[in-house]
Every structure is written in structure tokens, then in C-alpha cells.
Design a protein around this motif. Structure first.
Motif, PDB file in Angstrom:
ATOM      1  N   ASP A  26       0.865  -1.156  -0.101  1.00 48.57           N
ATOM      2  CA  ASP A  26       0.157   0.038  -0.011  1.00 48.57           C
ATOM      3  C   ASP A  26       0.904   1.148  -0.024  1.00 48.57           C
ATOM      4  OD1 ASP A  26      -1.875   2.085   0.330  1.00 48.57           O
ATOM      5  OD2 ASP A  26      -2.928   1.026   2.072  1.00 48.57           O
ATOM      6  N   LEU A  28       0.609   4.232  -1.150  1.00 50.66           N
ATOM      7  CA  LEU A  28       0.006   5.444  -0.597  1.00 50.66           C
ATOM      8  C   LEU A  28      -1.014   5.152   0.246  1.00 50.66           C
ATOM      9  CD1 LEU A  28      -0.075   7.519  -3.989  1.00 50.66           C
ATOM     10  CD2 LEU A  28       1.529   7.743  -2.057  1.00 50.66           C
ATOM     11  N   ARG A  29      -0.811   5.117   1.608  1.00 43.59           N
ATOM     12  CA  ARG A  29       0.381   5.291   2.274  1.00 43.59           C
ATOM     13  C   ARG A  29       0.626   4.401   3.301  1.00 43.59           C
ATOM     14  NH1 ARG A  29      -1.362  11.151   4.500  1.00 43.59           N
ATOM     15  NH2 ARG A  29      -3.182   9.914   4.633  1.00 43.59           N
ATOM     16  N   ASN A 101      -7.562   1.303   3.393  1.00 42.93           N
ATOM     17  CA  ASN A 101      -7.215  -0.083   2.606  1.00 42.93           C
ATOM     18  C   ASN A 101      -6.102  -0.859   3.334  1.00 42.93           C
ATOM     19  OD1 ASN A 101      -8.783   1.362   0.533  1.00 42.93           O
ATOM     20  ND2 ASN A 101      -7.314   2.849   0.577  1.00 42.93           N
ATOM     21  N   GLY A 143      -4.703  -1.587  -2.937  1.00 39.41           N
ATOM     22  CA  GLY A 143      -5.784  -0.862  -3.922  1.00 39.41           C
ATOM     23  C   GLY A 143      -6.362   0.224  -3.140  1.00 39.41           C
ATOM     24  N   GLU A 151      -0.365   3.151  -7.863  1.00 47.70           N
ATOM     25  CA  GLU A 151       0.830   2.821  -7.224  1.00 47.70           C
ATOM     26  C   GLU A 151       1.427   1.592  -6.761  1.00 47.70           C
ATOM     27  OE1 GLU A 151      -1.672   4.686  -6.580  1.00 47.70           O
ATOM     28  OE2 GLU A 151      -2.322   4.416  -4.381  1.00 47.70           O
TER      29      GLU A 151
HETATM   30 MG    MG Z   1      -3.533   3.222  -0.402  1.00 47.49          MG
END
Ligand code: MG
Ligand SMILES: O=C(O)[C@H](CS(=O)(=O)O)OP(=O)(O)O
Length: 236
Positions: A26, A28-29, A101, A143, A151
Motif C-alpha cells: 500500500d 500511498l500510504r 485500505n 488498492g 501506485e
Molecule cells: Mg493506498
């Protein structure tokens, strides 16, 4: 060695993780922040899924951290910004972290033999640690809101590229893995701009967190490899 890239938490079925090493991504971030927290000397990170669970653990010994809608949760000590996690803020402390997330993805992965947290910042170290564990590898892109996030896919591509560089055995990957490897290789000098232009990047800029994108897009700046031990992530 087999590598499977999973595009989002929504696609993650727990039975795909048994007997495997899962690297949760993950960028971000959340996983960038977890790396930063351990780099700053946090004793451990406890990922929890809900704000209520985090609040129930509030006590003098814990640092409560996390976000909803990209913003620090009211009453929490820290948000989800890697640069907030300084030695003064988290050194020697246990951090309780909840994010939209990333902490969900970590919970989904818990059935795996090993769970690591990967980011652009620690990709080479994370790939080396995963290779040493001698299992097939799942790259679980957290995601955003159940959908693929660019990213995380770029980071999956970087991790595959690192794994191919160091693995003595042939690597087989799923089609998404092959696509992300090619995508990462084509990014070159545009990586930062690609992150800034991504859906999450734009959201973070709108919320005044552009500096976080700069932090999170740096490649191989950390040798920290967060690994799940029991319910918490610690430095391996
Ligand atoms: Mg994220
Ligand atoms: O704090 C973040 O960067 C995101 C917020 S959002 O889901 O993009 O709104 O959470 P994360 O769990 O780190 O993806």
C-alpha cells in the motif's frame, strides 16, 4: 518460484495465501508509513481494521495512528503520513494503526505462512527477505476502496524486478505480474509524476499531503522489512 499479483483487497481470497509468503503493498500510504514507523524506532505496529478497535486500545503506552478520508482521525495521536512517524513520536512505542485500505489488506493476508509489508522505499530489502523464506509469493496490492491502485501495481512490478535479479530459480508469474513488471520498467524518470497523477496521489494533493507522495515514491531508501509476528508487524 511462483509469483501471483492480486489487484486489490476485493480480489483477495484467503485460500490463495496458504503456504505462501504474502507481501502486502500500500504505497500511498499505509505500508510506506509502517516502514517509516519501524525506521523511527517503533517497537511494533498493530494493524486494526476499525476506528472502534483502535480506540478500545487507547492507553498511555500506545500511539494511536491512522486516517479516514486521508485525514487524521479525531483524538488520534498521528495520521497516516510517514513523516509524522519520528523517533520522538514513536521511538520504543507500540503503534496501533488503522487505515482505509492497508490495514484491511494486512488482515486479509494473515492466513499466509509469512506476511511482509512492501513499499517502493523498502522494495529491494523486502524482495531479499521474501526470497529467503523459500515460499511462493503473493503480491497483494491493497488498492483503493476495493479497486486497483496504480501506485501499488508499480511497486509490484519493482518487487518482481528485484526478485528476478536475486532469485537463483526461474520465476513464473501470473499475467498481472507480467503486466506490472513491464509497466514498472517503462516508468523510468516518470515514476514520481505517475504517483502524483494517480487517483490516490490526486486525493492526497487535494488534502495538502503532496510531500507524502514525494516520500513514498523514493526507491530503496530503507532496509527495514516489516514482518507480521502474531498480531503485529516488527522489524525482521
Ligand atoms: Mg493506498
Ligand atoms: O491514507 C491514505 O493514503 C489512504 C487513504 S484513501 O483510501 O486513499 O482515501 O489510505 P491507505 O489505507 O493508506 O490506502
Amino acid at each position: 518460484m511462483q509469483i501471483e499479483v492480486i489487484s486489490s483487497v476485493n480480489e483477495a481470497q484467503a485460500d490463495r495465501f496458504t503456504h505462501r509468503t504474502v507481501i502486502v503493498i500500500d504505497v500511498l500510504r499505509a505500508t510506506s508509513t509502517i516502514v517509516a514507523a519501524l525506521e523511527a524506532g517503533a517497537a511494533s505496529i498493530l494493524p486494526v481494521e476499525t476506528v472502534l478497535e483502535a480506540r478500545a486500545l487507547q492507553c498511555g503506552e500506545h500511539v494511536l495512528a491512522g486516517e479516514r478520508f486521508c485525514r487524521k482521525i479525531p483524538g488520534f495521536d498521528l495520521g497516516n503520513s510517514p513523516e509524522e512517524f519520528t523517533p520522538a513520536a514513536v521511538g520504543g512505542k507500540r503503534v496501533v494503526l488503522t487505515t482505509t485500505n492497508g490495514t484491511r489488506a494486512l488482515h486479509k493476508a494473515m492466513r499466509a505462512d509469512y506476511v511482509l509489508a512492501g513499499s517502493l522505499n523498502n522494495a529491494a530489502a523486502c524482495a531479499a527477505a521474501a526470497a529467503e523464506l523459500r515460499r511462493d509469493i503473493v503480491l497483494l496490492c491493497a488498492g483503493s476502496h476495493n479497486e486497483f491502485a496504480l501506485e501499488d501495481g508499480l511497486c509490484a512490478g519493482l518487487l518482481i524486478s528485484e526478485l528476478r535479479r536475486i532469485s537463483p530459480t526461474v520465476i513464473e508469474m501470473n499475467d498481472l505480474g507480467a503486466a506490472m513488471l513491464g509497466y514498472y520498467r517503462s516508468s523510468g524518470e516518470r515514476l514520481r509524476d505517475m504517483l502524483l497523477g494517480s487517483t490516490t496521489g490526486r486525493k492526497l494533493i487535494k488534502n495538502g499531503n503532496a510531500r507524502d507522495v514525494d516520500h513514498c515514491c523514493r526507491i530503496n531508501t530503507s532496509s527495514i522489512v516489516p514482518r507480521l509476528q502474531g498480531d503485529s508487524l516488527c522489524q525482521t
